[in-house]
Design an enzyme around this catalytic site. Sequence first.
Site: not given
Length: 376
Positions: A63, A66, A118, A224
């Site tokens: 993720s 992102k 997320s 993140k």
Amino acid sequence: MVKLMRHFISVMIVIAFSLLFPCHIGLAADNMGITARSAILMDAHTGQVLYEKDAFNPAPPASTTKIATALLALEMGELQSVVTVSERAARVGESSMHLTAGEQLTLEQLLTGALVRSGNDACVAIAEHLTGSEHLFVQLINNRLRFLGAESTNFVNTNGLPARGHVTSAYDLALITRYALANPAFCKIVGTRFAVIHGPHQWTHALTNTNKLLWNYPGTTGVKTGTTNEAGQCLVASATRDGRCLISVVLHSSDRYKDSIKILEYGFSNFNPVTVIEKGEVVKRITVAEGDINRLPLVADRSVIFLRYQNEDWHPEKRFVFKPSLTAPIRAGSKLGQVLVLNEGKVVGYANLVTQTSVNNTSSISFLNRLISSKK
């Protein structure tokens, strides 16, 4: 002038290549005790790499993908534009902010869902809103990242769900994050611990940031997490201290938070910023032929800052790239060369050399004066 421009271009290629690699690594990876398969520490201001462990090896990013999705969305879209969630976006599984088909949220709210919670579904909704399809949006992401210099990156989707050929590297993620952190909206979202998003019909999305470093490490500002079986534990983190901002990346870690803290502490504890060249400083003077100024001062268009390891004695080398002699006229603000700063033979920074004053051509002035005099 054509030869000079060609030389400048070749020099800039050398600079870009040199800056990819750390000029000084204070500790070997084994001595740091980092469990991640690949990792990096980068200074957000200068882009200088302070530590790396297999940072250029391609790897699945989960993720952390992102970050790139948000970067492009912020460049393309309006934060308050209204997005209608499609059935396809609502069906995206695994990590989700639990969107429903037909639900309408702003782009800013969906970015919050993507970066804080997320939400895989939020990423697809964002892509469809901006380009009509996730596939097209991913193509634009890849093009944008190649422009930034992320040569090891190829994304297949917007959210990092496992897919063949969906890869990046620790270095590329640090590079992408460095660029994203220049956007205030991105910084605000990735530094958010909790968020409540109010949807239609009294529906609310209560979001808690997946990045536990925001609670556990003072100075953390983002960024993140990412987790899949293939990618392992991943974390891109940013933290500030004493006006400095560092970016760490760990991929396929056994303990992403401990690894990240070790790397960030190493950077803050062992490196000190040294200003080698000040913006506006006169760093060279060149000869100008047929001008009303014989020796033209050239100033740096930016400061060059180097992070020195501990208190090591080092003497940066400056190399100048310019045409040694120019002929007037020359306009103020013209870029006439570069100054390269090297440490241990590697380029660690550069500045363009510009002139702050114009130089008139004296032969043209004399001809004009003679022409005026002959008509009197």
